[in-house]
Design a protein around this motif. Structure first.
Motif, PDB file in Angstrom:
ATOM      1  N   PRO A 157       0.814  -1.213   0.000  1.00 51.69           N
ATOM      2  CA  PRO A 157       0.000   0.000   0.000  1.00 51.69           C
ATOM      3  C   PRO A 157       0.846   1.260   0.000  1.00 51.69           C
ATOM      4  CG  PRO A 157      -0.067  -1.088   2.147  1.00 51.69           C
ATOM      5  CD  PRO A 157       0.611  -2.036   1.214  1.00 51.69           C
ATOM      6  N   LEU A 158       0.315   2.281  -0.656  1.00 52.59           N
ATOM      7  CA  LEU A 158       0.927   3.605  -0.636  1.00 52.59           C
ATOM      8  C   LEU A 158       0.504   4.276   0.670  1.00 52.59           C
ATOM      9  CD1 LEU A 158       2.581   5.724  -2.226  1.00 52.59           C
ATOM     10  CD2 LEU A 158       0.409   6.514  -3.209  1.00 52.59           C
ATOM     11  N   VAL A 159       1.469   4.736   1.433  1.00 57.68           N
ATOM     12  CA  VAL A 159       1.200   5.258   2.774  1.00 57.68           C
ATOM     13  C   VAL A 159       1.836   6.632   2.931  1.00 57.68           C
ATOM     14  CG1 VAL A 159       1.623   4.939   5.254  1.00 57.68           C
ATOM     15  CG2 VAL A 159       0.988   2.982   3.823  1.00 57.68           C
ATOM     16  N   ARG A 160       1.036   7.580   3.425  1.00 55.24           N
ATOM     17  CA  ARG A 160       1.588   8.879   3.801  1.00 55.24           C
ATOM     18  C   ARG A 160       1.370   9.115   5.297  1.00 55.24           C
ATOM     19  NH1 ARG A 160       3.970  13.343   2.999  1.00 55.24           N
ATOM     20  NH2 ARG A 160       3.384  15.201   4.171  1.00 55.24           N
ATOM     21  N   ALA A 190      -2.095  13.753  -1.348  1.00 54.83           N
ATOM     22  CA  ALA A 190      -1.965  12.383  -0.837  1.00 54.83           C
ATOM     23  C   ALA A 190      -3.278  11.632  -0.928  1.00 54.83           C
ATOM     24  CB  ALA A 190      -1.463  12.408   0.605  1.00 54.83           C
ATOM     25  N   VAL A 191      -4.381  12.282  -0.582  1.00 50.69           N
ATOM     26  CA  VAL A 191      -5.673  11.597  -0.627  1.00 50.69           C
ATOM     27  C   VAL A 191      -5.986  11.135  -2.046  1.00 50.69           C
ATOM     28  CG1 VAL A 191      -8.167  11.925  -0.368  1.00 50.69           C
ATOM     29  CG2 VAL A 191      -6.616  12.710   1.427  1.00 50.69           C
ATOM     30  N   GLU A 192      -5.726  11.978  -3.036  1.00 49.29           N
ATOM     31  CA  GLU A 192      -6.014  11.583  -4.415  1.00 49.29           C
ATOM     32  C   GLU A 192      -5.081  10.466  -4.883  1.00 49.29           C
ATOM     33  OE1 GLU A 192      -6.703  13.467  -8.878  1.00 49.29           O
ATOM     34  OE2 GLU A 192      -6.206  14.781  -7.193  1.00 49.29           O
ATOM     35  N   ARG A 193      -3.787  10.611  -4.635  1.00 50.69           N
ATOM     36  CA  ARG A 193      -2.847   9.600  -5.110  1.00 50.69           C
ATOM     37  C   ARG A 193      -3.068   8.251  -4.423  1.00 50.69           C
ATOM     38  NH1 ARG A 193       3.119  12.217  -5.435  1.00 50.69           N
ATOM     39  NH2 ARG A 193       3.580  10.084  -6.124  1.00 50.69           N
ATOM     40  N   GLU A 208      -6.123   6.457  -5.735  1.00 48.33           N
ATOM     41  CA  GLU A 208      -5.845   5.805  -7.016  1.00 48.33           C
ATOM     42  C   GLU A 208      -5.053   4.514  -6.838  1.00 48.33           C
ATOM     43  OE1 GLU A 208      -3.790   8.842  -9.128  1.00 48.33           O
ATOM     44  OE2 GLU A 208      -5.624   9.972  -9.619  1.00 48.33           O
ATOM     45  N   SER A 209      -4.140   4.481  -5.868  1.00 42.95           N
ATOM     46  CA  SER A 209      -3.227   3.340  -5.723  1.00 42.95           C
ATOM     47  C   SER A 209      -3.689   2.319  -4.693  1.00 42.95           C
ATOM     48  CB  SER A 209      -1.830   3.845  -5.329  1.00 42.95           C
ATOM     49  OG  SER A 209      -1.301   4.691  -6.316  1.00 42.95           O
ATOM     50  N   GLY A 210      -4.424   2.780  -3.687  1.00 47.91           N
ATOM     51  CA  GLY A 210      -4.800   1.944  -2.562  1.00 47.91           C
ATOM     52  C   GLY A 210      -3.793   2.044  -1.440  1.00 47.91           C
ATOM     53  N   GLY A 211      -4.255   2.459  -0.272  1.00 48.94           N
ATOM     54  CA  GLY A 211      -3.340   2.591   0.860  1.00 48.94           C
ATOM     55  C   GLY A 211      -3.935   3.439   1.957  1.00 48.94           C
ATOM     56  N   PHE A 212      -3.059   4.151   2.688  1.00 44.89           N
ATOM     57  CA  PHE A 212      -3.492   4.827   3.903  1.00 44.89           C
ATOM     58  C   PHE A 212      -2.830   6.195   4.052  1.00 44.89           C
ATOM     59  CE2 PHE A 212      -3.657   0.288   4.701  1.00 44.89           C
ATOM     60  CZ  PHE A 212      -4.922   0.124   5.260  1.00 44.89           C
ATOM     61  N   VAL A 213      -3.610   7.151   4.508  1.00 49.66           N
ATOM     62  CA  VAL A 213      -3.074   8.354   5.130  1.00 49.66           C
ATOM     63  C   VAL A 213      -3.092   8.116   6.633  1.00 49.66           C
ATOM     64  CG1 VAL A 213      -3.474  10.788   5.674  1.00 49.66           C
ATOM     65  CG2 VAL A 213      -3.737   9.993   3.325  1.00 49.66           C
ATOM     66  N   LEU A 214      -1.951   8.253   7.270  1.00 50.82           N
ATOM     67  CA  LEU A 214      -1.873   8.204   8.731  1.00 50.82           C
ATOM     68  C   LEU A 214      -1.869   9.646   9.217  1.00 50.82           C
ATOM     69  CD1 LEU A 214       0.895   5.484   9.197  1.00 50.82           C
ATOM     70  CD2 LEU A 214      -1.576   5.166   8.869  1.00 50.82           C
ATOM     71  N   VAL A 258       5.445  -1.161   2.868  1.00 46.40           N
ATOM     72  CA  VAL A 258       4.754   0.004   2.336  1.00 46.40           C
ATOM     73  C   VAL A 258       5.586   0.670   1.241  1.00 46.40           C
ATOM     74  CG1 VAL A 258       3.642   0.447   4.562  1.00 46.40           C
ATOM     75  CG2 VAL A 258       5.739   1.690   3.975  1.00 46.40           C
ATOM     76  N   THR A 259       4.900   1.374   0.366  1.00 44.98           N
ATOM     77  CA  THR A 259       5.510   2.407  -0.451  1.00 44.98           C
ATOM     78  C   THR A 259       5.206   3.724   0.249  1.00 44.98           C
ATOM     79  OG1 THR A 259       5.241   1.154  -2.495  1.00 44.98           O
ATOM     80  CG2 THR A 259       5.548   3.533  -2.701  1.00 44.98           C
ATOM     81  N   LEU A 260       6.235   4.473   0.565  1.00 45.94           N
ATOM     82  CA  LEU A 260       6.086   5.653   1.412  1.00 45.94           C
ATOM     83  C   LEU A 260       5.970   6.898   0.547  1.00 45.94           C
ATOM     84  CD1 LEU A 260       6.136   6.480   4.442  1.00 45.94           C
ATOM     85  CD2 LEU A 260       8.575   6.921   4.151  1.00 45.94           C
ATOM     86  N   LEU A 261       4.896   7.650   0.729  1.00 45.20           N
ATOM     87  CA  LEU A 261       4.681   8.909   0.017  1.00 45.20           C
ATOM     88  C   LEU A 261       5.172  10.040   0.905  1.00 45.20           C
ATOM     89  CD1 LEU A 261       3.506  10.429  -2.426  1.00 45.20           C
ATOM     90  CD2 LEU A 261       1.289  10.427  -1.252  1.00 45.20           C
ATOM     91  N   SER A 262       6.408  10.471   0.682  1.00 45.17           N
ATOM     92  CA  SER A 262       7.007  11.480   1.559  1.00 45.17           C
ATOM     93  C   SER A 262       8.283  12.027   0.937  1.00 45.17           C
ATOM     94  CB  SER A 262       7.340  10.872   2.929  1.00 45.17           C
ATOM     95  OG  SER A 262       7.971  11.824   3.760  1.00 45.17           O
TER      96      SER A 262
END
Length: 217
Positions: free
Chosen positions: A64-67, A92-95, A98-104, A162-166
């Motif tokens: 999952p893509l995680v921010r 982050a919410v849009e990306r 699209e990819s599936g994952g979580f905003v923490l 995770v794939t980290l969005l940061s």
């Protein structure tokens, strides 16, 4: 030089559990809409009320893509242009949808020093200090955030990789130390305004954020 610090949870993060989950429809001021499965937790190391927002096909995402997004009342709610937090959250919410994952969504305002202290730091920045120098001048660390709770939340959700969005390498380093494998770190966009260019430049030069600004070259 960016200050290093001891983590409270080095090694595999202690256990936490999901306490509740609810579906919340989201709509941003620009009209973008998504739907989040919002999770609350019990047993988090710092005792704070952090949230995880499951977006898109979070159940089916192999990695999952995680921010991990630190709360910013001024930017996330009031649209302050002194930082890039609001645009990063919206992106982050849009990306992640699209990819599936979580905003923490982590309750650690002002790099962990709190809302009032963050505004005190703004006053010092108006006098010429950068964002890190201002925190230190107030008697705080340059960055007091600890991602033990973030690692606990991911493990409670059954997420080990995770794939980290940061743009922030410290988030990757801490999560790795806490037992969450970061397969890849992908940067967010650069959300620059006349009011935040010095702030973004300080992040790039002082703490190795992956932000490409002419002012930092």
């Amino acid at each position: 030089m960016f200050q290093t610090r001891q983590l409270t949870g080095v090694g595999r993060a202690p256990g936490a559990a999901v306490r509740r989950q609810v579906t919340v429809p989201l709509r941003f001021p620009d009209g973008y809409a998504s739907t989040a499965r919002v999770f609350t937790f019990e047993g988090l190391a710092d005792g704070r009320e952090h949230l995880a927002l499951g977006l898109g096909d979070w159940r089916g995402a192999a990695t999952p893509l995680v921010r991990p997004h630190s709360e910013c009342l001024t930017g996330d709610v009031f649209g302050s242009e002194r930082c890039d937090c609001g645009p990063q959250l919206r992106e982050a919410v849009e990306r992640i949808t699209e990819s599936g994952g979580f905003v923490l969504y982590l309750r650690q305002e002002g790099r962990g020093i709190g809302l009032y202290a963050k505004l005190d730091a703004y006053a010092l920045q108006d006098g010429g200090l950068d964002t890190y120098e201002a925190n230190v001048a107030l008697g705080h660390g340059e960055d007091e955030r600890d991602y033990t709770a973030a690692a606990q939340m991911l493990r409670a959700l059954g997420v080990e990789r995770v794939t980290l969005l940061s743009n922030n390498p410290d988030k990757e380093e801490q999560l790795d130390q806490l037992g969450v494998t970061v397969v890849e770190r992908v940067p967010t966009g650069v959300h620059v305004s006349p009011a935040n260019v010095r702030y973004l430049a300080a992040k790039a030069t002082r703490s190795a954020h992956t932000i490409d600004l002419p002012a930092t070259r």
